[in-house]
Motif scaffolding. Structure first.
Motif, PDB file in Angstrom:
ATOM      1  N   ARG A   1      67.146 -24.035 -23.548  1.00 16.89           N
ATOM      2  CA  ARG A   1      65.734 -24.107 -23.446  1.00 16.89           C
ATOM      3  C   ARG A   1      65.217 -25.290 -22.666  1.00 16.89           C
ATOM      4  O   ARG A   1      65.833 -26.209 -22.559  1.00 16.89           O
TER       5      ARG A   1
ATOM      6  N   VAL B   1      72.017 -30.318 -33.177  1.00 15.19           N
ATOM      7  CA  VAL B   1      72.822 -29.236 -33.968  1.00 15.19           C
ATOM      8  C   VAL B   1      72.579 -27.805 -33.636  1.00 15.19           C
ATOM      9  O   VAL B   1      71.453 -27.676 -32.995  1.00 15.19           O
TER      10      VAL B   1
ATOM     11  N   ALA C   1      76.250 -23.544 -37.022  1.00 11.91           N
ATOM     12  CA  ALA C   1      74.906 -24.375 -37.037  1.00 11.91           C
ATOM     13  C   ALA C   1      74.720 -24.652 -38.491  1.00 11.91           C
ATOM     14  O   ALA C   1      74.028 -25.675 -38.650  1.00 11.91           O
TER      15      ALA C   1
END
Ligand SMILES: Cc1cc2nc3c(=O)[nH]c(=O)nc-3n(C[C@H](O)[C@H](O)[C@H](O)COP(=O)(O)OP(=O)(O)OC[C@H]3O[C@@H](n4cnc5c(N)ncnc54)[C@H](O)[C@@H]3O)c2cc1C
Length: 380
Positions: free
Chosen positions: A201, A239, A254
């Motif tokens: 992102r 994470v 995760a």
């Protein structure tokens, strides 16, 4: 010297919902930051992917895909449609032969067989599902026998698999493919679903950009063995899918990282509190030497942070027709299994890993509803 930014240690949040209150922007300070923003869809800048393909990442992507899928069915059922156009509308192309693409192809097949065949019997024979994968086989992370099993199950289910095939462009009504012999073929289709991987992102790239020397991995944030972001003073942890580790970008990784970090932050909180206590004890005019020594010993223990250790519980994927495949680590080897029993195991594993009894009940009820009454395709 390596940068130890950020200096301000604040996070700014914006309310991005449609209805906003008087305050829609706020900045809060942090002592420790856990960065876990996941990833977004990787399009490789292939023309037309953003414009014409559906994604399979966020909830709204799935809703959009379902609407598009139903539009294709309804348009194909429109009176007077030529056979050629019916075939185009009912050709569903899934791009990406990883677990997401394979599971989606299997689910589309089930949807067609279990629901749409009875609603649109005249269209059923024209429906085609094609799975496109650039690598020599689908599910590269699974063992060879499960790949073969998936391929034969798909063959029975009439799902075409095109391996060593690259998508070159997606157009409004077709997908342009480079075939294994390098020839270019334009294939008419009604729906393209893009499940070809993740990328970072912007917010992750921006954060990494503040530590250019320590954060050079283009796959994601580099972290140390305690999940601290490399290049920082240890106050930022990262994470999940936004990181670049040796683990696969899965929920299994995760969630274990999240649980580890929760314990670690508990230890750090105790350590920071004790550190202040030790400082106060040492600075006191009438130093209590015994208490100071004991506190220092405890502090040394708390300063030892255990590294994160991932425990792989196995890989599971649903492949349609009430069949699943599973690869489990077993002693020093591996147990590979596939079929209906694995599907039942897959469902129970899925339920048991869901968060909260409420979610488990909702999902189990949903499965039962689908089994007895078919899928809900209402649009609103
Ligand atoms: C279709 C599909 C099926 C999958 N199936 C499996 C499976 O069966 N088993 C498995 O182990 N894994 C599976 N995965 C992978 C798994 O979903 C991810 O690996 C996992 O969700 C990663 O967790 P995360 O917390 O890193 O990121 P996410 O779960 O993506 O969470 C990140 C969150 O951060 C939010 N966010 C992003 N940017 C910002 C911002 N700027 N500010 C605030 N919030 C932000 C996002 O909205 C999101 O809610 C699947 C993935 C997909 C797409």
């Amino acid at each position: 010297m390596q940068s130890k930014l950020p200096v301000k240690k604040t996070v700014t949040f914006a309310d991005t919902s449609e209805i906003q209150g008087a305050v829609s922007n706020t900045t809060i300070p942090y002592d420790y930051l856990v960065f876990a923003v996941g990833a977004e869809v990787q399009t490789f800048n292939i023309p037309g992917v953003r414009e014409h393909a559906c994604f399979m990442k966020e909830l709204e992507d799935a809703e959009k895909m379902q609407r598009h899928f139903m539009d294709c069915m309804e348009s194909a059922a429109f009176p007077g449609q030529s056979t050629e156009e019916v075939k185009r509308l009912l050709h569903m192309v899934v791009v990406g032969g990883g677990p997401t693409g394979v599971e989606l192809s299997g689910e589309l097949h089930d949807f067609l067989e279990e629901d749409l065949r009875s609603w649109y019997p005249e269209l059923a024979e024209h429906v085609r599902i094609t799975l496109v994968e650039a690598l020599p086989n689908v599910l590269p992370s699974f063992s060879k026998q499960l790949i073969d099993y998936t391929e034969s199950t798909f063959k029975e289910a009439k799902i075409d698999i095109l391996t060593k095939t690259m998508v070159k462009e997606i157009k409004e009504k077709s997908v342009v493919l480079q075939m294994p012999d390098k020839s270019i073929v334009e294939v008419p289709c009604g729906l393209v679903v893009w499940a070809a991987g993740n990328t970072l992102r912007k917010v992750t790239r921006d954060l990494m950009g503040q530590f250019p020397k320590a954060q050079e991995n283009r796959r994601g944030i580099t972290v140390d063995e305690c999940l601290r972001m490399a290049g920082t003073d240890g106050s930022i942890f990262a994470v999940g899918d936004c990181t670049a580790t040796s683990y696969a970008p899965t929920a299994q990784v995760a969630s274990q990282e999240g649980a580890y970090l929760a314990r670690l932050l508990g230890q750090i909180a105790k350590r920071d509190e004790l550190e202040q206590r030790v400082e106060a004890l040492a600075a006191a005019p009438d130093v209590d030497k015994q208490e100071l020594e004991q506190s220092q010993k405890r502090l040394t223990k708390l300063n030892k942070l255990r590294p994160f250790k991932y425990s792989h519980q196995g890989s599971l994927a649903y492949i349609g027709s009430d069949k699943a495949i599973a690869d489990f680590p077993l002693f020093n080897g591996n147990l590979a299994t596939g079929g209906v029993a694995t599907f039942l195991f897959w469902r129970s594993a899925y339920l048991s890993t869901l968060f909260s009894m409420r979610n488990r009940t909702l999902v189990a009820t949903d499965w039962l509803k689908v089994k007895f009454f078919g899928r809900d395709v209402s649009r609103e």
